[in-house]
Design an enzyme around this catalytic site. Sequence first.
Site: not given
Length: 310
Positions: A129, A183, A189, A208, A235, A238, A242
């Site tokens: 990333d 999903c 979420c 966010c 955070c 979400c 799930c």
Amino acid sequence: MISEEEILTISGELGFDLTGFAKAELLEEERIKLEEWLERGYQAGMDYMEKNLDKKEDVTKILPSASSVISLGLNYYHKEDYENLPGRGKVSRYAWGTDYHYSIWNKTEIFIERIKSLDPGFEAVAYVDTGPVMDKVWAARAGLGWIGKNTNIINRGKGSWFFIANIICNREFTPSAGVPDYCGSCSACVDACPTGALDKYILDSSKCISYLTIENKGEIGEEFRGKFKNWLFGCDICQDVCPWNVKFSEQTNEPGFLLNLTKEIKFDEIKKMSNSLFKKRFAASPVARARLKGLKRNALFLENEQDCDK
């Protein structure tokens, strides 16, 4: 030439929880979606996301001999929970231990070296990333899971608490089977996000909490007052809600993620902290990304919230 079975053996021995293969194809549709997302301004202050779109679309611009992308997943979940005591703020689970970049960079270096020892002609470039690669797109293409409504990769057997590494390489492998979107009609979420940052598979970074407490260089807007749920750095809301995580999350076995756990930080400690102390304490922690100025801003914002709740 190295085989898929040998790759799976090496990745398993290095502690990776998930491994998949994808053909190094153009990501034309994904680039269009990314450009639309950028045009909406959803990247907020992360201008670097607008760069190198050509490389994000075509990995041969990174490695000209690219034939495949190997995606790897490493679980970082902790079963421990927060104490939620007054006068302190919560840190996202991914940042509890040693910075994952160090752990995964080391693993990918060894991964590539071991493959080259078996296949000297193997060429590869690894990303965690930090480069011009659409990590989640490749992870989904390689069958690690599907991109959920919270924009994270979700695996049916592991949930979404895992980091992703992608190895662009010059060997052709049989692509892993893609994973359907499971999903369904669930919107847990989206419904749980206190700032309204999620809109079914789309994230508005400017709303966010993770962006606002980490990447954001400015002040936190008053419109978010009372919505941060005591998150000081990052955070997890979400992911916490799930159903796939609630059912399938497992404790990580990665040593670096189990060291010097920083689950919560006292506001008073942050207010008194000097730059030298901050650098010393968080030298190997993702918390360093927020810098002391950002951490103090976050602490003041949360402290005022807690005062208002009294």
